[in-house]
Design a protein around this motif. Structure first.
Motif, PDB file in Angstrom:
ATOM      1  N   UNK A   3       0.837  -1.204   0.000  1.00  0.00           N
ATOM      2  CA  UNK A   3       0.000   0.000   0.000  1.00  0.00           C
ATOM      3  C   UNK A   3       0.872   1.254   0.000  1.00  0.00           C
ATOM      4  N   UNK A   4       1.869   1.291   0.874  1.00  0.00           N
ATOM      5  CA  UNK A   4       2.743   2.467   0.952  1.00  0.00           C
ATOM      6  C   UNK A   4       3.487   2.674  -0.369  1.00  0.00           C
ATOM      7  N   UNK A  62       8.296   0.969  -6.142  1.00  0.00           N
ATOM      8  CA  UNK A  62       8.279  -0.360  -6.755  1.00  0.00           C
ATOM      9  C   UNK A  62       9.042  -1.388  -5.916  1.00  0.00           C
ATOM     10  N   UNK A  63      10.096  -0.947  -5.228  1.00  0.00           N
ATOM     11  CA  UNK A  63      10.791  -1.846  -4.301  1.00  0.00           C
ATOM     12  C   UNK A  63       9.841  -2.271  -3.183  1.00  0.00           C
ATOM     13  N   UNK A  64       9.107  -1.309  -2.635  1.00  0.00           N
ATOM     14  CA  UNK A  64       8.154  -1.630  -1.574  1.00  0.00           C
ATOM     15  C   UNK A  64       7.072  -2.582  -2.075  1.00  0.00           C
ATOM     16  N   UNK A  65       6.611  -2.379  -3.304  1.00  0.00           N
ATOM     17  CA  UNK A  65       5.642  -3.308  -3.872  1.00  0.00           C
ATOM     18  C   UNK A  65       6.235  -4.706  -3.989  1.00  0.00           C
ATOM     19  N   UNK A 105       2.589   1.694  -3.364  1.00  0.00           N
ATOM     20  CA  UNK A 105       1.648   2.109  -4.409  1.00  0.00           C
ATOM     21  C   UNK A 105       1.307   3.588  -4.290  1.00  0.00           C
ATOM     22  N   UNK A 106       1.074   4.050  -3.060  1.00  0.00           N
ATOM     23  CA  UNK A 106       0.762   5.469  -2.855  1.00  0.00           C
ATOM     24  C   UNK A 106       1.957   6.335  -3.249  1.00  0.00           C
ATOM     25  N   UNK A 107       3.148   5.896  -2.897  1.00  0.00           N
ATOM     26  CA  UNK A 107       4.347   6.653  -3.263  1.00  0.00           C
ATOM     27  C   UNK A 107       4.469   6.789  -4.779  1.00  0.00           C
ATOM     28  N   UNK A 108       4.233   5.703  -5.515  1.00  0.00           N
ATOM     29  CA  UNK A 108       4.287   5.759  -6.982  1.00  0.00           C
ATOM     30  C   UNK A 108       3.170   6.655  -7.535  1.00  0.00           C
ATOM     31  N   UNK A 109       1.988   6.575  -6.924  1.00  0.00           N
ATOM     32  CA  UNK A 109       0.851   7.357  -7.409  1.00  0.00           C
ATOM     33  C   UNK A 109       1.064   8.847  -7.229  1.00  0.00           C
ATOM     34  N   UNK A 110       1.859   9.228  -6.242  1.00  0.00           N
ATOM     35  CA  UNK A 110       2.091  10.651  -5.964  1.00  0.00           C
ATOM     36  C   UNK A 110       3.350  11.192  -6.634  1.00  0.00           C
TER      37      UNK A 110
END
Length: 493
Positions: free
Chosen positions: A97-98, A116-119, A100-105
């Protein structure tokens, strides 16, 4: 009213959901996590422009996720065995979730790569979730549930391409990541609300040096595999990293045999059933990913080539989507084969069907429906094989090492997919034809990828034959104790 029980000194709360709900939550989480692998495929050509970066730098958006997934699977498995599988599932989904939100922003390279690493760190959900099923479900339901969750890996990848293509075609690319954040959040809430914590834990000290050594070795080994095409396969960087990765992993293996609580128990890993299942998993992962790379390009190649089918990204994704549905539909079939004939037989059948699928593909390349048939055949084999692997692993390892062993098996599949990506890209790049001002893969290159995938399936078949026969077909389930929550429900101590 059911009261919490204690098993091996570990407090366990009463189950808040039935076996069906537990299986559904883990399967949905598996679909969402595997979706991350194909999430950005439709925007790969646009990434340099979208992120204001050079093409070689933008490719890290893909590479970072693959590396993170490979590193995290054995580590998350061990953490699940030691500290609780539900906790690790929740932490993995929170990272998704974190990220994805980072990429979205974000609209620049570094934040998107970080996201993407977090994903990629969420990839441990599938092996840890499978292990939780073994701990918590009644024995009779373990086989079918494991098959269903195993199939979710292919289902997420198959439906991810058309969904992502449709989003990109009709909305802003950031919507891709808002969608994944929303799905991840749903899975996180369901996990916290419905899943019980496993009673089967192996308390002790986490092997931090072992985790660091494994991570360093895998990065050094897989980085040149994924980037060798850009750097050059004989460049100093590529060869140096290969050598460094090999050396680090050898030193890591020596260290792991000398510590009392290793990250990966290599003595268990080299047992014949585990070893040959893991080796076969590398080749099954290789063959599976070849389809994901080759068939979309064939569908989208211009008709002017004489063999291309000239379809859009969305149409190509829709053509491959039935393969994911086939995987899901065959999961109960794989469970029945395992229950009647053993997981070894199921893996043999699955790998054989993969080889047949690619063989048929050599003759079926001229129409869209023919590509769909090829994809469905290969997907059928992958679905059966992927469902059989955890059963073989769980039948050969102690119950307190289930998640760790499944994590290593998932790592083997990741190594196969990463290697497949490099090999297939190299084959297609080396066999090109000129079409106007651009070069495109030639038909010969596509056929060669099919042949190489068939060879991988054949080698996987031989390795599976080396897996010893189980004394009883139900060995994977018989080794699992009756779930703690089930004992509570019946009033047993």
């Amino acid at each position: 009213m059911n009261r919490p029980v204690r098993d091996a000194g570990v407090p366990v709360r009463a189950r808040t959901a039935g076996p069906g709900a537990v299986t559904a939550v883990i399967a949905l989480s598996g679909v969402v996590v595997s979706l991350m692998q194909t999430l950005v495929v439709p925007i790969i050509p646009q990434l340099p422009r979208l992120l204001h970066a050079a093409p070689s730098d933008a490719s890290w958006v893909i590479t970072a996720t693959l590396l993170a997934a490979a590193v995290v699977t054995p580590i998350s498995g061990r953490l699940g065995d030691m500290y609780g599988k539900r906790k690790v599932l929740a932490a993995s989904l929170a990272a998704l979730v974190v990220g994805s939100v980072l990429c979205a922003l974000s609209g620049s390279l570094v934040p998107v790569i970080t996201g993407r690493v977090l994903q990629g760190l969420a990839t441990g959900v599938i092996p840890v979730g499978i292990s939780l099923l073994r701990d918590e479900l009644p024995t009779a339901r373990v086989g079918g549930a494991v098959s269903l969750v195993s199939a979710s890996l292919g289902v997420g990848g198959a439906i991810g391409l058309p969904v992502s293509a449709a989003v990109v075609q009709y909305a802003h690319w950031h919507v891709l990541f808002w969608l994944s954040a929303a799905l991840g959040l749903v899975c996180l809430v369901l996990t916290l609300a419905l899943l019980p914590e496993s009673a089967n834990q192996a308390p002790g000290r986490f092997d931090v040096p072992g985790a660091a050594g494994l991570a360093a070795g895998l990065v050094c080994l897989l980085l040149p595999v994924t980037k060798g095409g850009d750097w050059g396969w004989t460049s100093g960087t590529t060869l140096g990293l290969f050598a460094a990765g090999t050396a680090v992993l050898l030193l890591w293996a020596v260290y792991e045999t000398r510590v009392p609580q290793p990250l990966v128990d290599l003595r268990v890993t080299v047992r014949r059933p585990v070893l040959f299942t893991n080796l076969a998993s590398v080749l099954v992962g290789f063959a599976m990913y070849a389809m994901s790379l080759t068939l979309p390009q064939l569908l989208q190649s211009p008709e002017a080539t004489g063999y291309g089918l000239g379809r859009s990204t969305l149409a190509a994704g829709l053509a491959l989507a039935p393969g994911g549905l086939v995987m899901m539909a065959l999961s109960p079939v794989s469970a029945r084969i395992t229950a009647r004939h053993g997981a070894r037989a199921a893996l043999l059948i699955g790998v054989a069907v993969i080889g047949v699928g690619y063989g048929a593909g050599l003759l079926l390349m001229s129409q869209v429906w023919q590509i769909v048939v090829t994809a469905m055949l290969v997907s059928a084999g992958v679905g059966i094989a992927y469902a059989a692997m955890p059963a073989l692993i769980m039948g050969a390892v102690p119950v307190t090492e289930t998640a760790s062993a499944n994590g290593v098996n998932a790592l083997m599949r990741s190594i196969g997919t990463s290697t497949s990506s490099a090999v297939m890209a190299a084959i297609l790049a080396s066999t090109t034809m000129r079409l106007g001002p651009v070069e495109v893969p030639a038909e010969q290159g596509f056929r060669m990828t099919y042949v190489v995938a068939m060879a991988a399936a054949a080698a996987g078949l031989l390795l599976t034959l080396a897996v010893p026969r189980a004394p009883r077909p139900t060995a994977p389930q018989d080794t699992a104790p009756e779930p703690a929550n089930a004992r509570t429900a019946t009033g047993s101590p």
